[in-house]
Scaffold this active site. Structure first.
Site, PDB file in Angstrom:
ATOM      1  N   HIS A  26       0.487  -1.145  -0.029  1.00 28.85           N
ATOM      2  CA  HIS A  26       0.027   0.125   0.403  1.00 28.85           C
ATOM      3  C   HIS A  26       0.699   1.458   0.270  1.00 28.85           C
ATOM      4  O   HIS A  26       0.672   2.142   0.980  1.00 28.85           O
ATOM      5  CB  HIS A  26      -1.123   0.305   0.696  1.00 28.85           C
ATOM      6  CG  HIS A  26      -0.565  -0.109   2.691  1.00 28.85           C
ATOM      7  ND1 HIS A  26       0.106   0.502   2.826  1.00 28.85           N
ATOM      8  CD2 HIS A  26      -1.083  -1.194   3.548  1.00 28.85           C
ATOM      9  CE1 HIS A  26       0.117  -0.015   4.371  1.00 28.85           C
ATOM     10  NE2 HIS A  26      -0.593  -0.710   4.262  1.00 28.85           N
ATOM     11  N   HIS A  80      -5.332  -8.209  14.967  1.00 31.68           N
ATOM     12  CA  HIS A  80      -5.304  -6.827  14.178  1.00 31.68           C
ATOM     13  C   HIS A  80      -5.932  -7.461  12.629  1.00 31.68           C
ATOM     14  O   HIS A  80      -6.053  -8.426  12.477  1.00 31.68           O
ATOM     15  CB  HIS A  80      -3.212  -6.889  14.178  1.00 31.68           C
ATOM     16  CG  HIS A  80      -3.192  -5.571  12.787  1.00 31.68           C
ATOM     17  ND1 HIS A  80      -4.397  -4.766  13.089  1.00 31.68           N
ATOM     18  CD2 HIS A  80      -2.851  -5.159  12.017  1.00 31.68           C
ATOM     19  CE1 HIS A  80      -4.323  -3.722  11.898  1.00 31.68           C
ATOM     20  NE2 HIS A  80      -2.840  -3.898  11.566  1.00 31.68           N
ATOM     21  N   GLU A  82      -6.188  -5.719  10.616  1.00 30.64           N
ATOM     22  CA  GLU A  82      -5.828  -5.211   8.845  1.00 30.64           C
ATOM     23  C   GLU A  82      -5.642  -6.893   7.602  1.00 30.64           C
ATOM     24  O   GLU A  82      -5.177  -7.875   8.374  1.00 30.64           O
ATOM     25  CB  GLU A  82      -4.561  -5.272   8.446  1.00 30.64           C
ATOM     26  CG  GLU A  82      -4.631  -4.274   7.264  1.00 30.64           C
ATOM     27  CD  GLU A  82      -3.169  -2.716   7.121  1.00 30.64           C
ATOM     28  OE1 GLU A  82      -2.511  -2.986   8.577  1.00 30.64           O
ATOM     29  OE2 GLU A  82      -3.160  -2.073   6.284  1.00 30.64           O
ATOM     30  N   ASP A  84      -3.968  -8.262   5.284  1.00 30.68           N
ATOM     31  CA  ASP A  84      -2.441  -8.777   5.798  1.00 30.68           C
ATOM     32  C   ASP A  84      -1.784  -9.848   6.852  1.00 30.68           C
ATOM     33  O   ASP A  84      -1.627 -10.953   6.974  1.00 30.68           O
ATOM     34  CB  ASP A  84      -0.882  -8.036   5.325  1.00 30.68           C
ATOM     35  CG  ASP A  84      -1.260  -7.158   6.828  1.00 30.68           C
ATOM     36  OD1 ASP A  84      -1.876  -6.776   6.896  1.00 30.68           O
ATOM     37  OD2 ASP A  84       0.450  -6.893   6.681  1.00 30.68           O
ATOM     38  N   HIS A 146      -1.360  -0.209  15.679  1.00 32.42           N
ATOM     39  CA  HIS A 146      -1.396   0.943  14.237  1.00 32.42           C
ATOM     40  C   HIS A 146      -2.814   1.501  14.298  1.00 32.42           C
ATOM     41  O   HIS A 146      -3.190   2.433  12.929  1.00 32.42           O
ATOM     42  CB  HIS A 146      -0.845   1.280  12.819  1.00 32.42           C
ATOM     43  CG  HIS A 146      -0.190   0.443  12.066  1.00 32.42           C
ATOM     44  ND1 HIS A 146      -1.210   0.608  10.537  1.00 32.42           N
ATOM     45  CD2 HIS A 146      -1.030  -1.023  11.817  1.00 32.42           C
ATOM     46  CE1 HIS A 146      -1.028  -0.226   9.613  1.00 32.42           C
ATOM     47  NE2 HIS A 146      -1.340  -1.792  11.299  1.00 32.42           N
ATOM     48  N   ASP A 165       2.046  -5.867  13.815  1.00 28.41           N
ATOM     49  CA  ASP A 165       2.394  -5.027  13.057  1.00 28.41           C
ATOM     50  C   ASP A 165       4.014  -4.480  14.513  1.00 28.41           C
ATOM     51  O   ASP A 165       4.953  -4.426  14.113  1.00 28.41           O
ATOM     52  CB  ASP A 165       1.813  -3.962  12.951  1.00 28.41           C
ATOM     53  CG  ASP A 165       1.214  -4.397  11.773  1.00 28.41           C
ATOM     54  OD1 ASP A 165       1.279  -4.933  11.224  1.00 28.41           O
ATOM     55  OD2 ASP A 165       0.609  -3.330  11.410  1.00 28.41           O
ATOM     56  N   TYR A 193       9.802   0.450   9.038  1.00 26.14           N
ATOM     57  CA  TYR A 193       9.074   0.143   8.964  1.00 26.14           C
ATOM     58  C   TYR A 193       8.239   0.812   9.953  1.00 26.14           C
ATOM     59  O   TYR A 193       7.696   1.960   9.717  1.00 26.14           O
ATOM     60  CB  TYR A 193       9.082  -1.428   9.537  1.00 26.14           C
ATOM     61  CG  TYR A 193       7.684  -1.890   9.727  1.00 26.14           C
ATOM     62  CD1 TYR A 193       6.680  -2.600   9.114  1.00 26.14           C
ATOM     63  CD2 TYR A 193       6.739  -1.617  11.530  1.00 26.14           C
ATOM     64  CE1 TYR A 193       5.557  -3.381   9.491  1.00 26.14           C
ATOM     65  CE2 TYR A 193       5.971  -2.470  11.585  1.00 26.14           C
ATOM     66  CZ  TYR A 193       5.469  -3.451  10.235  1.00 26.14           C
ATOM     67  OH  TYR A 193       4.005  -3.616  10.964  1.00 26.14           O
ATOM     68  N   HIS A 226       5.310  -9.445  11.260  1.00 28.13           N
ATOM     69  CA  HIS A 226       6.469  -9.134  10.049  1.00 28.13           C
ATOM     70  C   HIS A 226       7.905  -9.281  10.911  1.00 28.13           C
ATOM     71  O   HIS A 226       7.776  -8.836  11.261  1.00 28.13           O
ATOM     72  CB  HIS A 226       5.937  -8.198   9.380  1.00 28.13           C
ATOM     73  CG  HIS A 226       4.589  -7.393   8.826  1.00 28.13           C
ATOM     74  ND1 HIS A 226       4.419  -8.177   7.673  1.00 28.13           N
ATOM     75  CD2 HIS A 226       3.929  -7.042   9.343  1.00 28.13           C
ATOM     76  CE1 HIS A 226       3.262  -7.939   7.897  1.00 28.13           C
ATOM     77  NE2 HIS A 226       2.744  -6.925   8.275  1.00 28.13           N
TER      78      HIS A 226
END
Ligand code: FEO
Length: 408
Positions: A26, A80, A82, A84, A146, A165, A193, A226
């Site tokens: 993104h 989380h 999101e 991914d 986040h 994250d 990051y 990650h």
């Protein structure tokens, strides 16, 4: 498929996916790829923590299948929402048919709104504990770190923090553990990051780190969603986060610009020369040669940002407008700044840049400097002097002196 799980501790396995080829996340240039980490806890209640991007569902299932039958999973935790980390969740629920799926209260809403699930997800509150039989998980909400739904999970008996994250980085490697990798690579990718994902929330990160310290919970392993897992010395990445979140200025100037007929380029290089003459570190980043996310990584610890643009159709060059928009959203704090550029007949760009930088709370060191058409030797000498001035004011600020000669 030929995928393996990797054992972290007696009861915990990494079962995520490695995305070797992703190059744009993104708008963030992931030139080292990334991983989507998921973890299997072999407690009495077998628990999967997070899933992966939807296209990696088969890799996740294949890794789980090397340890247990996926259908044996009792609980799924979504730290989380999101995509991914949750994209594969609906299909994994269909395959596994777990007894329960858990998320934070905000996570329940986010997952329902993303996937329109006809499945009940159980909400967890800040500080809740989930008994897995022989092991226990404790949850801490980390709202806006986040996303509003974000939370972290702590496996009490094994002292593992599953940090979603947080403490992660976009880095695809064959190694799963930070202690197997070059520390300078870890610091660089960790900083990139932080600068591109977490910087707007730096004050919240400092509060969270204080809160975790006050809870006095021993953390032997940090397992993010990650990049590599910190099984030895997780204090290293924690101390880097403290440093980056404080945003203390370093004696470093980043010059970011684009150019049409090399006038602004010549100015950028003369300003850089002036900075270097003052013994201050300088980075020169032309925007069509550097991705915006690499520029933000350099800006993270810089004390001053100097931005240049030619004037195109009474406005900014498009790459400079893009960079300013991106930087504004990431809310860097405590920077000195200056604007410059060459122009043909109207020359609005340096003034527009200066207004944008002031709007971000940056402290302008000098009035915007513009040069008509091609800078001559006098103009280049003036650019060099401006570079020296930026560096001197920065050194004064770092050494605690008043920022003499600053511009209001
Ligand atoms: Fe890696 Fe916020 O997702």
């Amino acid at each position: 498929m030929a995928f393996n799980a990797v054992r972290l501790t007696e009861n915990v396995y990494w079962v995520g996916a490695i995305d070797w080829t992703v190059r744009d996340f993104h708008g963030y240039s992931t030139n080292q790829g990334t991983t989507y980490n998921a973890y299997l806890v072999l407690a009495d209640k077998i628990t999967l923590i997070d899933t992966v991007k939807t296209s990696f569902k088969d890799e996740l299932l294949a890794r789980i299948a090397t340890v247990i039958k996926p259908e044996d999973i009792d609980y799924i935790i979504s730290n989380h929402a999101e995509m991914d980390h949750s994209g594969a969740l609906p299909e994994i629920i269909n395959v596994v048919k777990p007894e329960k799926v858990f998320a934070s209260v905000m996570g329940v809403k986010a997952l329902k709104e993303h996937f329109h699930l006809d499945y009940e997800i159980t909400g967890l509150k800040d500080g809740d504990t989930l008994n897995l039989g022989n092991l226990n998980l404790k949850f801490l909400e980390t709202r806006m770190l986040h996303w509003p739904d974000s939370m972290v999970s702590y496996l009490i008996e094994e002292k593992i923090l599953f940090s979603q994250d947080g403490f992660g980085m976009h880095l695809a490697t064959g190694e799963r553990f930070a202690d197997e990798l070059d520390p300078s690579l870890l610091r660089q990718e960790g900083a990139k990051y932080f600068a591109n994902i977490l910087l707007p929330y730096a004050p919240l990160i400092l509060k969270l780190l204080d809160r975790i310290k006050a809870l006095n919970i021993p953390i032997e392993t940090i397992a993010p969603d990650h990049g590599p897992i910190w099984r030895k010395g997780p204090g290293t990445i924690v101390s880097w986060y403290e440093e980056w979140a404080r945003q203390e200025p370093k004696a470093k100037v980043v010059i970011v610009y684009d150019t049409m007929w090399q006038g602004t380029d010549k100015m950028a290089r003369a300003i850089a020369d002036g900075v270097a003459l003052e013994g201050v570190e300088v980075k020169v980043m032309k925007l069509r040669a550097n991705d915006r996310s690499d520029v933000m990584m350099e800006i993270l610890d810089a004390g001053a940002v100097v931005i240049g643009s030619p004037t195109l159709n009474n406005g900014l060059f498009p790459t400079v407008a893009d960079m300013l928009t991106y930087m504004k959203g990431l809310k860097p704090k405590g920077k000195l700044a200056m604007a410059f550029g060459s122009y043909g007949w109207s020359g609005e760009a340096p003034r527009i840049i200066a207004e944008e930088l002031k709007g971000m709370g940056m402290e302008m060191v000098a009035e915007p400097y513009k040069v008509k058409y091609v800078p001559d030797q006098n103009a280049l000498d003036a650019c060099q002097q401006l570079g020296r001035k930026v560096a001197r004011v920065l050194k004064g600020k770092i050494n605690g002196k008043s920022g003499q000669s600053k511009c209001s």
